[in-house]
Design a protein around this motif. Structure first.
Motif, PDB file in Angstrom:
ATOM      1  N   SER A   1      -1.920   3.917  -1.238  1.00 24.99           N
ATOM      2  CA  SER A   1      -2.052   4.911   0.054  1.00 24.99           C
ATOM      3  C   SER A   1      -2.875   4.505   1.175  1.00 24.99           C
ATOM      4  CB  SER A   1      -2.055   6.461  -0.353  1.00 24.99           C
ATOM      5  OG  SER A   1      -3.404   6.679  -0.909  1.00 24.99           O
TER       6      SER A   1
ATOM      7  N   ARG B   1      -2.969  -5.806  -0.182  1.00 22.56           N
ATOM      8  CA  ARG B   1      -1.849  -5.869  -0.411  1.00 22.56           C
ATOM      9  C   ARG B   1      -1.282  -7.072   0.070  1.00 22.56           C
ATOM     10  NH1 ARG B   1       0.919  -0.452   2.158  1.00 22.56           N
ATOM     11  NH2 ARG B   1      -0.166   1.276   0.835  1.00 22.56           N
TER      12      ARG B   1
ATOM     13  N   TYR C   1       7.894   8.819   2.758  1.00 21.89           N
ATOM     14  CA  TYR C   1       7.263   9.983   3.280  1.00 21.89           C
ATOM     15  C   TYR C   1       7.705  10.592   4.493  1.00 21.89           C
ATOM     16  CZ  TYR C   1       3.014   8.070   0.704  1.00 21.89           C
ATOM     17  OH  TYR C   1       1.900   7.902  -0.025  1.00 21.89           O
TER      18      TYR C   1
ATOM     19  N   SER D   1       5.971   2.532   0.580  1.00 23.28           N
ATOM     20  CA  SER D   1       4.799   1.227   0.532  1.00 23.28           C
ATOM     21  C   SER D   1       3.842   1.467   1.823  1.00 23.28           C
ATOM     22  CB  SER D   1       5.251   0.270   0.536  1.00 23.28           C
ATOM     23  OG  SER D   1       6.114  -0.191   1.532  1.00 23.28           O
ATOM     24  N   ILE D   2       4.075   2.529   2.487  1.00 22.54           N
ATOM     25  CA  ILE D   2       3.337   2.920   3.991  1.00 22.54           C
ATOM     26  C   ILE D   2       1.792   2.821   3.550  1.00 22.54           C
ATOM     27  CG2 ILE D   2       3.600   5.298   4.142  1.00 22.54           C
ATOM     28  CD1 ILE D   2       4.359   4.895   7.076  1.00 22.54           C
ATOM     29  N   ASN D   3       0.789   2.856   4.462  1.00 22.17           N
ATOM     30  CA  ASN D   3      -0.551   2.932   4.205  1.00 22.17           C
ATOM     31  C   ASN D   3      -0.764   4.307   5.105  1.00 22.17           C
ATOM     32  OD1 ASN D   3      -3.379   2.918   4.364  1.00 22.17           O
ATOM     33  ND2 ASN D   3      -3.417   0.587   4.962  1.00 22.17           N
ATOM     34  N   VAL D   4      -0.576   5.318   4.125  1.00 19.94           N
ATOM     35  CA  VAL D   4      -0.652   6.574   4.769  1.00 19.94           C
ATOM     36  C   VAL D   4      -2.103   6.871   5.485  1.00 19.94           C
ATOM     37  CG1 VAL D   4       0.241   8.803   4.283  1.00 19.94           C
ATOM     38  CG2 VAL D   4      -0.093   7.342   2.228  1.00 19.94           C
ATOM     39  N   ALA D   5      -3.242   6.256   4.826  1.00 22.79           N
ATOM     40  CA  ALA D   5      -4.357   6.693   5.420  1.00 22.79           C
ATOM     41  C   ALA D   5      -4.438   5.884   6.701  1.00 22.79           C
ATOM     42  CB  ALA D   5      -5.601   5.752   4.483  1.00 22.79           C
ATOM     43  N   ARG D   6      -3.913   4.801   7.183  1.00 14.41           N
ATOM     44  CA  ARG D   6      -3.718   4.155   8.429  1.00 14.41           C
ATOM     45  C   ARG D   6      -2.851   5.343   9.225  1.00 14.41           C
ATOM     46  NH1 ARG D   6      -2.375  -1.946   9.226  1.00 14.41           N
ATOM     47  NH2 ARG D   6      -1.876  -1.215  11.070  1.00 14.41           N
TER      48      ARG D   6
ATOM     49  N   HIS E   1      -2.646   8.464   8.899  1.00 12.60           N
ATOM     50  CA  HIS E   1      -3.403   9.476   9.279  1.00 12.60           C
ATOM     51  C   HIS E   1      -4.484   9.454  10.154  1.00 12.60           C
ATOM     52  CE1 HIS E   1      -1.427  11.692   6.453  1.00 12.60           C
ATOM     53  NE2 HIS E   1      -1.753  11.600   5.561  1.00 12.60           N
ATOM     54  N   LEU E   2      -4.835   7.761  10.222  1.00  9.51           N
ATOM     55  CA  LEU E   2      -5.984   7.807  11.216  1.00  9.51           C
ATOM     56  C   LEU E   2      -5.220   7.305  12.799  1.00  9.51           C
ATOM     57  CD1 LEU E   2      -7.913   4.708   9.459  1.00  9.51           C
ATOM     58  CD2 LEU E   2      -8.652   6.969   9.975  1.00  9.51           C
TER      59      LEU E   2
END
Lengths: 123, 161
Positions: free
Chosen positions: A27, A54, B113, B132-137, B139-140
């Motif tokens: 995440s 990744r 998501y 596979s998304i970078n959720v933290a990014r 959210h930024l």
């Protein structure tokens, strides 16, 4: 999470340590951070370095190396950044991210200490 | 005396005793004065910035679609309605726990998501992403996109009804 706090504290006691984070690379979110200063936001660093991890994992997979990352070293002008994925079962999908000052740190020592911290970290 | 007689009786409400109906602001949906090209650029930028984002939906808190850049066949009207539903739940949680205004809500499923961000008290930004998304990014970046969208929607003259 006492174990995690101790691990982060130990990582900050490495000579020259600027900041450390435990990051979930599925995440990009942090499970814990320590140190850092006004200029670096460790959560931003975690999200960005998630893409580094990744990309490398994908490359290893594409090359059919059938191997894993032990650690990644990124050398900046004034800092070293160390990325070390957790190898034990409980730490699957996580990595430790350590920023150390190039002028104050002993790279070999920092890498050795980070490995010891990673091995002792049970979540 | 039966128990039924002990129960309080419903009496017809006195005229004027009812609270006045809530005055809702006019819906953003279908407003021709919105800066659609600039909004579209912001949504496209967010999709480009974060790999794995399928598309974004700009909707009103009333559940009506304003605009979108989805390309994977999902009905944007449905997503705008879902986003408003998530907003409603978040707002209620905010009221009950006294935690203030709704900011963000994320649903994670096995294969993806859906994140909903508050743009203004009237508008929502919904983002659909792969697993596979970078959720933290996300959210930024998404809150800054939401802030820019809020600026774009700010100067808009509301249309009637």
């Amino acid at each position: 999470m006492g174990n995690l706090d101790i691990a982060l504290k130990n990582a900050m006691s490495i000579d020259g340590a600027i900041g450390v984070a435990l990051v979930d690379y599925t995440s990009g979110m942090t499970l814990g951070v320590a140190g850092g200063n006004g200029e670096v936001d460790l959560t931003v660093a975690a999200a960005g370095n998630t893409d580094v991890v990744r990309a490398k994992l994908r490359t290893i997979e594409m090359l059919n190396l059938n191997d894993e990352i032990e650690d990644i070293l990124i050398t900046l002008g004034s800092q070293y950044h160390l990325i070390r994925p957790l190898s034990n079962r409980t730490g699957k999908g996580l990595f430790l991210y350590l920023m150390v000052s190039k002028s104050r740190a002993n790279l070999a020592m920092a890498r050795h200490q980070l490995r010891a911290i990673e091995e002792s970290l049970e979540l | 005396m039966s128990r039924v007689d002990d129960l309080p009786r419903r009496t017809p409400a006195q005229a004027g005793a009812l609270p006045p109906p809530r005055a809702l602001p006019p819906s953003l949906a279908g407003n021709p004065t919105l800066p659609y090209p600039a909004i579209g650029q912001e949504l496209a930028a967010l999709r480009l910035q974060i790999p794995g984002v399928h598309g974004c939906v700009l909707g009103g808190v009333d559940g009506l679609l304003v605009t979108h850049n989805l390309q994977n066949g999902v009905d944007p009207h449905d997503l705008a309605a879902l986003a408003a539903t998530m907003f409603g739940l978040g707002r209620q949680v905010g009221y009950r726990l006294d935690q203030g205004d709704f900011q963000q809500s994320t649903v994670r499923n096995a294969n993806g998501y859906l994140s909903v961000y508050a743009i203004s008290p009237q508008a929502l930004l919904a983002v659909v992403g792969t697993d596979s998304i970078n959720v933290a990014r996300l959210h930024l970046h998404a809150p800054t996109t939401a802030a820019r969208l809020a600026d774009l929607l700010d100067g808009v003259t509301p249309t009637g009804s």
